[in-house]
Design a protein around this motif. Structure first.
Motif, PDB file in Angstrom:
ATOM      1  N   GLN A 147      13.277  -2.176 -28.511  1.00  0.00           N
ATOM      2  CA  GLN A 147      12.363  -3.027 -27.754  1.00  0.00           C
ATOM      3  C   GLN A 147      11.651  -2.226 -26.676  1.00  0.00           C
ATOM      4  O   GLN A 147      10.459  -2.403 -26.445  1.00  0.00           O
ATOM      5  CB  GLN A 147      13.117  -4.214 -27.129  1.00  0.00           C
ATOM      6  N   GLN A 148      12.367  -1.290 -26.034  1.00  0.00           N
ATOM      7  CA  GLN A 148      11.763  -0.434 -25.015  1.00  0.00           C
ATOM      8  C   GLN A 148      10.641   0.396 -25.614  1.00  0.00           C
ATOM      9  O   GLN A 148       9.567   0.500 -25.038  1.00  0.00           O
ATOM     10  CB  GLN A 148      12.807   0.509 -24.428  1.00  0.00           C
ATOM     11  N   VAL A 149      10.908   0.988 -26.772  1.00  0.00           N
ATOM     12  CA  VAL A 149       9.905   1.816 -27.440  1.00  0.00           C
ATOM     13  C   VAL A 149       8.700   0.955 -27.797  1.00  0.00           C
ATOM     14  O   VAL A 149       7.551   1.353 -27.589  1.00  0.00           O
ATOM     15  CB  VAL A 149      10.504   2.498 -28.698  1.00  0.00           C
ATOM     16  N   LYS A 150       8.967  -0.224 -28.294  1.00  0.00           N
ATOM     17  CA  LYS A 150       7.898  -1.157 -28.665  1.00  0.00           C
ATOM     18  C   LYS A 150       7.067  -1.527 -27.438  1.00  0.00           C
ATOM     19  O   LYS A 150       5.847  -1.540 -27.487  1.00  0.00           O
ATOM     20  CB  LYS A 150       8.499  -2.415 -29.307  1.00  0.00           C
ATOM     21  N   ASP A 151       7.747  -1.814 -26.317  1.00  0.00           N
ATOM     22  CA  ASP A 151       7.049  -2.184 -25.084  1.00  0.00           C
ATOM     23  C   ASP A 151       6.233  -1.009 -24.526  1.00  0.00           C
ATOM     24  O   ASP A 151       5.130  -1.195 -24.017  1.00  0.00           O
ATOM     25  CB  ASP A 151       8.032  -2.654 -24.018  1.00  0.00           C
ATOM     26  N   GLU A 152       6.784   0.206 -24.620  1.00  0.00           N
ATOM     27  CA  GLU A 152       6.079   1.402 -24.116  1.00  0.00           C
ATOM     28  C   GLU A 152       4.836   1.707 -24.934  1.00  0.00           C
ATOM     29  O   GLU A 152       3.843   2.186 -24.398  1.00  0.00           O
ATOM     30  CB  GLU A 152       7.018   2.608 -24.104  1.00  0.00           C
TER      31      GLU A 152
END
Length: 158
Positions: A147-152
């Protein structure tokens, strides 16, 4: 052909399990012993894996227990239990689970024993840490990272 298959077979070994770091504090002793024993426990877990060689890894399970009575700290135990593990023939996608869930699961009973012994030697009632589902924690961590990668990366554009 059989030799090649044997060389590529998955191999796992526990070389050593040891205490890497250990801390115990009872900052409010002896006054805390006169309090009614209705503790609130806070448990924090963390794992870290380091590659030491081609097939050797150190996995460290950190366990921190903070126990309070009302607003006073009864004790704090911090234990870092480590293991040296050999792992060979595992695909990359399996290594994460092996080092992030399976190895910590092997280390946890040792950490539980160390915490229990320290608490008891500190003259407090025995503290037995409940089992931990490291598979679920690892899966949750993987989802958070995804999710972090997706948000970044932001929303996909077409």
């Amino acid at each position: 052909m059989a030799e090649n298959e044997q060389e590529n077979a998955k191999q796992f070994a526990v070389h050593r399990i040891y205490i890497k770091d250990l801390s115990y504090e009872a900052p409010n002793a002896p006054d805390i012993f006169r309090q009614e024993w209705q503790p609130k426990h806070e448990l924090n877990l963390n794992t870290k894996a380091n590659k030491l060689g081609d097939d050797t890894f150190e996995v460290v399970l950190s366990v921190t227990v903070t126990t309070k009575i009302a607003d006073k700290t009864a004790f704090i135990v911090e234990a870092h239990l480590a293991g040296l593990f050999g792992a060979k023939g595992f695909p990359e996608h399996e290594m994460g689970h092996l080092l992030g869930a399976y190895c910590p699961n092997l280390l946890f009973p040792y950490a539980r024993e160390v915490v229990s012994d320290l608490v008891t030697k500190g003259s407090f009632p025995q503290l037995v840490l409940q089992p931990v589902n490291f598979d679920a924690l690892f899966a949750q961590h993987q989802q958070q990272r995804a999710q972090q990668v997706k948000d970044e990366n932001g929303p996909a554009t077409h």
